[in-house]
Each structure stands twice: as C-alpha cells, then as structure tokens.
Design a protein around this motif. Sequence first.
Motif, PDB file in Angstrom:
ATOM      1  N   ALA A 188       3.284 -37.251 -52.648  1.00 50.21           N
ATOM      2  CA  ALA A 188       3.643 -37.407 -54.195  1.00 50.21           C
ATOM      3  C   ALA A 188       2.956 -35.974 -55.079  1.00 50.21           C
ATOM      4  O   ALA A 188       3.056 -35.348 -55.646  1.00 50.21           O
ATOM      5  CB  ALA A 188       3.873 -38.140 -54.763  1.00 50.21           C
ATOM      6  N   MET A 189       1.946 -36.351 -54.633  1.00 52.19           N
ATOM      7  CA  MET A 189       0.334 -35.542 -54.663  1.00 52.19           C
ATOM      8  C   MET A 189      -0.545 -35.115 -54.129  1.00 52.19           C
ATOM      9  O   MET A 189      -0.602 -35.460 -53.151  1.00 52.19           O
ATOM     10  CB  MET A 189       0.214 -36.887 -55.872  1.00 52.19           C
ATOM     11  CG  MET A 189       0.943 -37.018 -56.949  1.00 52.19           C
ATOM     12  SD  MET A 189       0.237 -38.054 -58.279  1.00 52.19           S
ATOM     13  CE  MET A 189       0.081 -39.530 -57.254  1.00 52.19           C
ATOM     14  N   ALA A 190      -1.774 -33.942 -54.698  1.00 52.04           N
ATOM     15  CA  ALA A 190      -2.419 -33.424 -53.685  1.00 52.04           C
ATOM     16  C   ALA A 190      -3.068 -33.263 -54.809  1.00 52.04           C
ATOM     17  O   ALA A 190      -3.043 -32.403 -55.676  1.00 52.04           O
ATOM     18  CB  ALA A 190      -2.136 -32.783 -52.327  1.00 52.04           C
ATOM     19  N   TRP A 191      -4.903 -32.869 -54.603  1.00 55.05           N
ATOM     20  CA  TRP A 191      -5.772 -31.659 -55.718  1.00 55.05           C
ATOM     21  C   TRP A 191      -5.587 -30.601 -54.657  1.00 55.05           C
ATOM     22  O   TRP A 191      -5.359 -30.333 -53.004  1.00 55.05           O
ATOM     23  CB  TRP A 191      -6.979 -33.229 -54.872  1.00 55.05           C
ATOM     24  CG  TRP A 191      -7.795 -33.763 -55.693  1.00 55.05           C
ATOM     25  CD1 TRP A 191      -7.750 -35.278 -54.756  1.00 55.05           C
ATOM     26  CD2 TRP A 191      -8.254 -34.229 -56.918  1.00 55.05           C
ATOM     27  NE1 TRP A 191      -8.390 -35.767 -55.948  1.00 55.05           N
ATOM     28  CE2 TRP A 191      -8.630 -35.474 -56.920  1.00 55.05           C
ATOM     29  CE3 TRP A 191      -8.166 -33.397 -57.687  1.00 55.05           C
ATOM     30  CZ2 TRP A 191      -9.581 -35.828 -57.780  1.00 55.05           C
ATOM     31  CZ3 TRP A 191      -9.256 -33.571 -59.192  1.00 55.05           C
ATOM     32  CH2 TRP A 191      -9.190 -35.118 -59.064  1.00 55.05           C
ATOM     33  N   GLY A 192      -5.776 -30.211 -55.652  1.00 56.39           N
ATOM     34  CA  GLY A 192      -5.621 -28.572 -55.257  1.00 56.39           C
ATOM     35  C   GLY A 192      -6.532 -27.776 -56.432  1.00 56.39           C
ATOM     36  O   GLY A 192      -6.074 -27.820 -57.304  1.00 56.39           O
ATOM     37  N   THR A 193      -6.718 -26.580 -56.159  1.00 54.78           N
ATOM     38  CA  THR A 193      -7.312 -25.407 -56.663  1.00 54.78           C
ATOM     39  C   THR A 193      -6.750 -24.828 -57.657  1.00 54.78           C
ATOM     40  O   THR A 193      -5.589 -25.265 -57.114  1.00 54.78           O
ATOM     41  CB  THR A 193      -8.578 -25.173 -56.060  1.00 54.78           C
ATOM     42  OG1 THR A 193      -7.948 -23.560 -55.160  1.00 54.78           O
ATOM     43  CG2 THR A 193      -9.239 -24.862 -56.019  1.00 54.78           C
ATOM     44  N   ASN A 194      -6.326 -24.035 -58.806  1.00 62.24           N
ATOM     45  CA  ASN A 194      -5.813 -22.306 -58.637  1.00 62.24           C
ATOM     46  C   ASN A 194      -4.966 -21.692 -58.172  1.00 62.24           C
ATOM     47  O   ASN A 194      -4.470 -21.419 -57.782  1.00 62.24           O
ATOM     48  CB  ASN A 194      -6.169 -22.171 -59.961  1.00 62.24           C
ATOM     49  CG  ASN A 194      -7.985 -21.422 -59.971  1.00 62.24           C
ATOM     50  OD1 ASN A 194      -8.139 -22.308 -59.678  1.00 62.24           O
ATOM     51  ND2 ASN A 194      -7.553 -20.321 -60.103  1.00 62.24           N
ATOM     52  N   PHE A 195      -6.006 -21.979 -56.957  1.00 61.26           N
ATOM     53  CA  PHE A 195      -5.584 -20.638 -56.159  1.00 61.26           C
ATOM     54  C   PHE A 195      -4.315 -21.017 -54.713  1.00 61.26           C
ATOM     55  O   PHE A 195      -3.042 -20.869 -54.573  1.00 61.26           O
ATOM     56  CB  PHE A 195      -6.923 -20.315 -55.164  1.00 61.26           C
ATOM     57  CG  PHE A 195      -7.522 -20.307 -56.113  1.00 61.26           C
ATOM     58  CD1 PHE A 195      -7.717 -18.943 -56.805  1.00 61.26           C
ATOM     59  CD2 PHE A 195      -9.381 -20.649 -55.615  1.00 61.26           C
ATOM     60  CE1 PHE A 195      -8.983 -18.667 -56.721  1.00 61.26           C
ATOM     61  CE2 PHE A 195     -10.213 -19.823 -55.916  1.00 61.26           C
ATOM     62  CZ  PHE A 195     -10.936 -18.842 -56.611  1.00 61.26           C
ATOM     63  N   ALA A 196      -4.702 -22.464 -55.271  1.00 62.12           N
ATOM     64  CA  ALA A 196      -3.337 -23.429 -54.151  1.00 62.12           C
ATOM     65  C   ALA A 196      -1.913 -22.943 -54.825  1.00 62.12           C
ATOM     66  O   ALA A 196      -0.797 -23.219 -53.553  1.00 62.12           O
ATOM     67  CB  ALA A 196      -3.572 -24.832 -54.083  1.00 62.12           C
ATOM     68  N   SER A 197      -1.695 -22.666 -55.757  1.00 62.39           N
ATOM     69  CA  SER A 197      -0.240 -22.526 -56.344  1.00 62.39           C
ATOM     70  C   SER A 197       0.588 -21.554 -55.006  1.00 62.39           C
ATOM     71  O   SER A 197       2.090 -21.684 -55.158  1.00 62.39           O
ATOM     72  CB  SER A 197      -0.112 -22.519 -57.929  1.00 62.39           C
ATOM     73  OG  SER A 197      -0.851 -21.287 -57.961  1.00 62.39           O
ATOM     74  N   THR A 198      -0.361 -20.524 -54.790  1.00 62.42           N
ATOM     75  CA  THR A 198       0.188 -19.439 -54.139  1.00 62.42           C
ATOM     76  C   THR A 198       0.697 -20.593 -52.515  1.00 62.42           C
ATOM     77  O   THR A 198       2.136 -19.723 -52.180  1.00 62.42           O
ATOM     78  CB  THR A 198      -0.699 -18.124 -53.312  1.00 62.42           C
ATOM     79  OG1 THR A 198      -1.563 -18.928 -52.339  1.00 62.42           O
ATOM     80  CG2 THR A 198      -1.151 -17.317 -54.551  1.00 62.42           C
ATOM     81  N   GLN A 199       0.494 -20.685 -52.288  1.00 58.79           N
ATOM     82  CA  GLN A 199       1.244 -21.731 -50.967  1.00 58.79           C
ATOM     83  C   GLN A 199       2.836 -22.371 -51.125  1.00 58.79           C
ATOM     84  O   GLN A 199       2.795 -23.188 -49.997  1.00 58.79           O
ATOM     85  CB  GLN A 199       0.219 -22.884 -50.351  1.00 58.79           C
ATOM     86  CG  GLN A 199       0.414 -23.269 -49.303  1.00 58.79           C
ATOM     87  CD  GLN A 199       0.074 -24.632 -48.519  1.00 58.79           C
ATOM     88  OE1 GLN A 199      -1.882 -24.882 -49.768  1.00 58.79           O
ATOM     89  NE2 GLN A 199      -0.080 -24.807 -47.368  1.00 58.79           N
ATOM     90  N   LEU A 200       3.121 -22.886 -52.772  1.00 62.36           N
ATOM     91  CA  LEU A 200       3.652 -23.337 -53.132  1.00 62.36           C
ATOM     92  C   LEU A 200       4.894 -22.324 -53.068  1.00 62.36           C
ATOM     93  O   LEU A 200       5.657 -22.771 -53.554  1.00 62.36           O
ATOM     94  CB  LEU A 200       3.461 -23.964 -54.338  1.00 62.36           C
ATOM     95  CG  LEU A 200       2.813 -25.077 -53.796  1.00 62.36           C
ATOM     96  CD1 LEU A 200       2.974 -26.149 -54.776  1.00 62.36           C
ATOM     97  CD2 LEU A 200       3.258 -26.197 -52.935  1.00 62.36           C
ATOM     98  N   SER A 201       4.932 -20.712 -52.865  1.00 65.56           N
ATOM     99  CA  SER A 201       6.311 -19.845 -53.485  1.00 65.56           C
ATOM    100  C   SER A 201       6.858 -20.223 -53.173  1.00 65.56           C
ATOM    101  O   SER A 201       8.460 -19.264 -53.017  1.00 65.56           O
ATOM    102  CB  SER A 201       5.066 -18.544 -53.082  1.00 65.56           C
ATOM    103  OG  SER A 201       5.049 -18.279 -51.755  1.00 65.56           O
ATOM    104  N   THR A 202       7.146 -21.011 -51.985  1.00 68.49           N
ATOM    105  CA  THR A 202       8.614 -21.002 -50.857  1.00 68.49           C
ATOM    106  C   THR A 202       9.180 -22.509 -51.044  1.00 68.49           C
ATOM    107  O   THR A 202      10.157 -22.973 -50.162  1.00 68.49           O
ATOM    108  CB  THR A 202       8.334 -20.220 -49.308  1.00 68.49           C
ATOM    109  OG1 THR A 202       7.417 -20.906 -48.964  1.00 68.49           O
ATOM    110  CG2 THR A 202       8.288 -18.658 -49.347  1.00 68.49           C
TER     111      THR A 202
END
Length: 488
Positions: free
Chosen positions: A316-330
């Motif tokens: 449901a949740m995870a820590w991530g940096t602002n850079f991590a958003s690119t991993q969610l593009s799809t």
Amino acid sequence: MLNSTKTLRPSRSGLAVIASVATLGTIAALAGCAPGGGDSDTVTITLSGPNQFTSDTKTFGPAWDELISNFEKDNPDIKVKTNVLPLSSWSQTSAAQLTAGTAPELIFNQTTHAPDQVVSLDEALAEPNEFSDTGKPWIEDFNSKYFGGEDRLGQNTAGHYESIPFNLVSVGIYFNKDILDDAGVDVDDLATFDGFLDACGQITDAGYIPLATDNGNLPVGWASTALSSMLLVPETEAVNQFGADGEAGTSSPVTVKSVAHGYLTDEINMSEDPGFAAVLESLKTLYDECATPNWSGISSEGAFTGGTDFPGNKAAMAWGTNFASTQLSTVDFEYGTIPFPTLTKSDSDQATGEPAQFGVNNGGTAYMIPAYIKGEQLDAAITFLQYVSSPKVQTWLDETGGIPAVSALTAPPGLEAMNDGAWATLSLGGQNGGLWRGPKAVSAENTRTGYLLGTTSLEDELIKLNDNAVAWAKEQAVEAKWTEDWAQ
C-alpha cells in the motif's frame, strides 16, 4: 494539513522505470585519469555513481542519455562516459577507488572521503558559469536556501565547496489509493502516527503489505530523521554551538562541528537521554506494525524501499524520493504522496505535537572530482558540472522528477507533498543523520537491525549507537583538523 496528489506526473514514453542497478564493472575501466583513445583533441571523462533514476544497466536512462548527447553536441571536445554502480555496494566501491587513486573524474558526493581527497570548487564557483546568462558568480545561480548563501550550505568540514548539486531531493511516503480503498483506509487517516498504525493493521488484514521496507539504511534513516524532527528538538538546539564558518555561533541545520562537539564533550549521550530512546521505540513500533514481514531479508534495490512490492501493486505504501515517480509512469493504479505522520503525546511523552520535518535538500544527485584529477580532465569535469547546473537541464529535470538547485529553473508538477509545507522544511537536525551518526566503517549499514528484530535490547542498542557517534566525531575532528582542546 495532509498533502496528496491523485497522479504525480503523466506517463512519458521512452522513460525506463527505476529498479535494480547494474552489476559492477571492472575497476580498471573506472580509472579516468587519462584521455580516452581516438581523437587526440577530445578529452574523455567518466562519471561513476549509483543509479537513482532507472533500471538501465549501462546508463541512468533515456533522459540521461539525451542530456549527455546534448552536452557533447555543445562541447564537441569532451566525451562523457557513465558507469552505473549497484545501490547495494556503490559506497564501499567508490570509497575504495578514491583511496586507491582509481576513481574517475566525477564521483557521487556521498562517497566516504576526507576533504583533501577531492577538488575544492571555491575558485570555479566565484566565476560566472559559461552556460548561464546571469553574469553572476556561479555560486549565486543556486537557490541559497539549499546551496551557498550566508550559511554556506554545501561546504565541507574544511570550509570548501566540493560538489555540485544537479538537482535537489526530498522524500515522502508514496501510497497506492486503490489498495487503501480496498482496505477501507482514507488517506486522511494516515496523518497521525496512531492512525497510520491502525491503517497498517487494516491493510494487513486486506492481504497487502502496509509499508514496503528493506534491509538497507535508507528506510530506517528516513524514518529516524522524521521521528527525530519531532522527538529530539531540545537536544538538537542544545548542541547548536558553531556557525557555518566553524566559529562560535549557530547554524540551521546544525553543523557537523556542533554535533561532533556534543559527542566529544559528552553533552550528548544517547544512553542517558530519553529522546533517543523515544525515537528507537517509535521506530520499532513502526517496523513491527507496518514493515514488510521479512524486511531484513530484502536487499536495497531500486527507487522505492522494499524493492518492487510497491510498483508491483503488492504494498500500500513505500518510501521514495521525488525521482521515484518515473518508476510509476506505466502503473495502472492511482497514487500520491504523504509526509511522515505526526506524533502526539499519546504516541510518546517526548512528542511536541508539531508535524514531522524532512526538507528539500541538496543531497540528491551531486558529484565531486577526486583531488588527483588534473589538467584537461579537471577542466572538462568542471565544464560538465557547470552544464548540469544551468538552464540546459530543464527537460532532464522534468523527465526525472528533479527539483532544481538553480533558481532560474522550475520543479516538475505533482510533487507538492514533498515540496511544500512543514515536511518540505529542513529541520534543525538536517537530513545527513542529525544527531544519529556513525563512522565510515558502518556508514552504509542499517545499524539498528538487531534492535528492530528484537535480538538487541534498547539499552545495548543505545550504547552501541552512542559509541558509533563518538567514533564518527573523532574522525571528523581529525579530517577537519580542528585545533580546539575538546577536539584533540
């Protein structure tokens, strides 16, 4: 007030997702002290560091490849190679290469080092950046809240600028709205620590992992920073005794010298101060109630804590940096970000009720130059650092979720929860460990593992961590060559 976004950023075709990084190349290939073969008028430099952006095993992804291509077009006499180091071992590898004199021209600035092992950039920063049109000294192009300015942010213990930030970084907790809905959890329920813990129980009952967590030092470090911003305020204020210039005064965040002075004079002693115990107790509660059950067996890989569980729709949740958003593009689920939950007196007697702070900081992508790099290689490396801290990189920032370090550029949309409010304000303790410090030998480790697993008592853990902090303080005193009696 809780900040969340329905979707952090639109999908971008051509962007690779962030996941595990490459296997380590040979050390011999990293020695970048001489120009590459081919055109004798071309200087070749190598940049080596951990992959914060993509799963590519050779570069930092398509956006980075485009940036390098553009740089080489604008600077035809310079070629740039990229060497990707694994997240699990880059720190030890890079530090060993720096000591051996085999590290390349540009290395990640979080590599363990002494100030005299890297080039001072003071003179270069005093001159205009050739890729900027401001006409001001290069240092003045940066946002002074994060680099430079009156507090001389970014200087090392010797009082020199040694690295250049390509971007700024913040972290937050990403959430999968679809999983929260399935578990009957509202995002607003996550605003307080007790509400967050209750939600973890509901998520577990629904068959999901509440907070994807691994055995690396990032999830424990980020959570400790957040907890310390609420539980160690008096202790941090008490040790704030030296300014950015190393002289008597104060600084925000506190300086390395202030923290080291606190430990070497026994003004700080973790085993005697209830605030440190409160941080560890709250941290253990978080791990017991919310972390991936087998977190200690999960290696630190990729942009999110806990590996692929969050982007794989299992957590449901995870820590991530602002850079991590690119991993969610799809991904096919709605997601957003929240800050760490606020502790109240019901959670800990040491809590003030003020919200957690972490802060946007220049600890994102930043690189420095080994001191043995000279001549054309040094000039080329500085040219590259100027290029990546200029308006030339706006597209790269947009495509990688980067928050700009340079004032003239803008942050990509959708990062408000990381880039706004109390959470985005740097706490007095800062991001670099605050009062939690350790010597080089354990800098890449999760030193709280034993306590979190229940194999080490709270008392023994505090004694061990305090010993680590004292050892760290002694290292700082030697490296910075402080001459005061307390530092000897």
